[in-house]
Scaffold this active site. Structure first.
Site, mmCIF file in Angstrom:
data_model
loop_
_atom_site.group_PDB
_atom_site.id
_atom_site.type_symbol
_atom_site.label_atom_id
_atom_site.label_comp_id
_atom_site.label_asym_id
_atom_site.label_seq_id
_atom_site.Cartn_x
_atom_site.Cartn_y
_atom_site.Cartn_z
ATOM 1 N N PHE A 144 0.773 -1.220 -0.125
ATOM 2 C CA PHE A 144 -0.156 -0.008 0.122
ATOM 3 C C PHE A 144 0.759 1.324 -0.219
ATOM 4 O O PHE A 144 1.763 1.415 0.777
ATOM 5 C CB PHE A 144 -0.846 -0.069 1.227
ATOM 6 C CG PHE A 144 -2.027 1.189 1.166
ATOM 7 C CD1 PHE A 144 -2.904 0.973 0.521
ATOM 8 C CD2 PHE A 144 -1.704 2.322 1.664
ATOM 9 C CE1 PHE A 144 -4.140 2.003 0.242
ATOM 10 C CE2 PHE A 144 -2.539 3.396 1.538
ATOM 11 C CZ PHE A 144 -3.722 3.196 0.825
ATOM 12 N N ASP A 231 9.309 2.247 1.393
ATOM 13 C CA ASP A 231 8.122 3.259 1.858
ATOM 14 C C ASP A 231 7.897 2.775 3.329
ATOM 15 O O ASP A 231 7.505 1.644 3.957
ATOM 16 C CB ASP A 231 6.828 2.895 1.130
ATOM 17 C CG ASP A 231 5.753 3.778 1.670
ATOM 18 O OD1 ASP A 231 5.810 4.488 2.753
ATOM 19 O OD2 ASP A 231 4.464 3.477 0.923
ATOM 20 N N LYS A 260 2.950 9.613 8.985
ATOM 21 C CA LYS A 260 2.297 9.288 9.885
ATOM 22 C C LYS A 260 2.932 9.859 11.261
ATOM 23 O O LYS A 260 2.679 10.936 11.849
ATOM 24 C CB LYS A 260 2.184 7.792 10.125
ATOM 25 C CG LYS A 260 1.300 7.306 8.903
ATOM 26 C CD LYS A 260 0.654 6.024 8.837
ATOM 27 C CE LYS A 260 -0.146 5.600 7.671
ATOM 28 N NZ LYS A 260 -1.546 5.481 7.701
#
Ligand code: PLP
Length: 416
Positions: A144, A231, A260
């Protein structure tokens, strides 16, 4: 808020959500009787009637807990001085935040471009790869990377791509955790490639690759002159109990994305980090990439203070210790329900996945946990998996609360 006032506030929010934000969200919230979230502190979020919820969800953002005082103070100070910059002069916070981020980044990464969201940071990664002559992008199935068109093209889940295919850049997919498959893909085409993957697939269902996988990927990239983009938007900055997933295998990527946790849970911010060589195109032409809000002073101050707090309070070590204690405790709490409910509990650090035997049971479990006032996360690419991403500041009474909630929910669902 009085109970009548709280009820009315919730009704208005659901109507506005239905009419102006998203009908589907409003319907689900209404069916599940979801309360409003109105304030937060530490590991807790409070609803409109001031009931506390233990936050083990939040899609991986709140490793420091909610409103960590140092980050809030630093951001409030900046808010009172100069929240957004003109970009006509030199804004010092963005430069010092970049230096701070590089000071904890894997060796070899030197430059930082701050963005407002993870998907934007991935977009720049893809753009830099292309500008460095990579005409192929290879990503991992189940991965993702975000939902804007570029990063969506690398997100290995067809559900979010239906009908959009003609717009999406071409991406090749290989199985996650299989270095031989990657080797075959790299060998199969002489065009230069960029390999983009997560060290642990979070939205893919907390999938942990075999030991040595990332190191093998690095070696293959070396052998085939490919760029390696890692990532770490969800895995980085302590979530796995290490600064980066890369660190676990001593891997130096050419590009790395973070987000995040970088926000401190206070100001949205993400970043693309690159080696000097890969970043050269941006150094040569500073307008190769730009963003009105990317790297704004509030976000820069939040990011720099978050890293200082992670370091000062040894939160990475705390996440590691807490994670290794919690994993068997969570398995133990769920064992009461027998094998018909849970297939596996797995995790690293404070990224923990519970894989249920069916999607329906996973959904029911998440809603049952709400009754126990514990927030968990749905998993975007793996609907049988519920994720727990608790903060590293969890105290023992919070752990007792979580384990009791897990056990009671498991027993309620199976009647064990
Ligand atoms: N990359 C990874 C690994 C993620 O987990 C996410 C979000 O969950 C993203 C990218 C996209 O980040 P954002 O939702 O901030 O755009």
């Amino acid at each position: 808020m009085t109970p009548a006032g709280a009820g009315r506030a919730r009704e208005v929010a659901l109507d506005d959500l239905r009419d102006h934000v998203n009908r589907g969200h409003s319907r689900i919230a209404s069916l599940l009787g979801l309360p409003l979230e109105v304030r937060s502190e530490g590991a807790l979020v409070y609803d409109e009637e001031d009931n506390p919820y233990l936050d083990c969800g939040g899609y991986g953002v709140f490793l420091l807990g909610h409103r960590p005082p140092d980050v809030v103070d630093a951001v409030a100070g900046q808010l009172g001085r100069h929240p957004l910059s003109t970009r006509a002069l030199v804004e010092p916070n963005v430069a010092s935040a970049a230096r701070t981020l590089i000071s904890v980044a894997p060796a070899g990464l030197q430059y930082v471009f701050f963005a407002n969201s993870g998907t934007e940071a991935v977009e720049l990664t893809m753009k830099l790869a292309r500008a460095n002559g990579c005409h192929r992008l290879i990503a991992a199935r189940g991965g993702f990377h975000g939902k804007t068109l570029g990063s969506l093209s690398a997100t290995g889940n067809d559900r979010y791509r239906t009908g959009l295919e003609p717009l999406l850049p071409d991406v090749e997919f290989v199985p996650f955790g299989d270095a031989d498959a990657l080797k075959a893909a790299l060998r199969g085409d002489p065009a230069r490639a960029c390999v983009l993957l997560e060290p642990v697939q979070a939205e893919g269902g907390v999938r942990i690759p075999p030991e040595g996988y990332l190191r093998q990927v690095r070696e293959l990239c070396q052998e085939f002159r490919a760029l390696l983009a890692v990532d770490e938007i969800q895995s980085g900055l302590g979530r796995l109990g290490a600064w980066w997933g890369c660190d676990e295998e001593g891997v130096r990527p050419d590009l790395l994305t973070t987000g995040k946790v970088l926000s401190g849970g206070v100001v949205p911010v993400a970043a693309t980090l690159a080696t000097a060589e890969v970043y050269e195109v941006l150094n040569r032409d500073p307008l190769f990439h730009s963003s009105t809000y990317g790297g704004n002073p509030l976000a820069a101050v939040a990011a720099a203070t978050t890293i200082e707090v992670l370091r000062r309070d040894r939160l990475i070590e705390r996440a590691r210790g807490l994670g290794s204690r919690l994993l068997p405790q969570i398995s133990g709490a769920l064992a009461a329900a027998g094998p018909q409910l849970v297939r596996e509990v797995r995790g690293r650090g404070l990224l923990i996945g519970i894989e249920f035997t069916s999607e329906a049971l996973a959904g029911l479990f998440l809603t049952r946990m709400l009754r126990e006032r514990v927030l968990t996360s749905y998993t975007l690419n793996a609907s049988k998996v519920i994720r727990l991403t608790p903060p590293a500041i969890l105290e023992s009474d919070h752990i007792d609360w979580l384990l009791r909630a897990l056990e009671r929910s498991a027993v309620a669902l199976t009647g064990a």
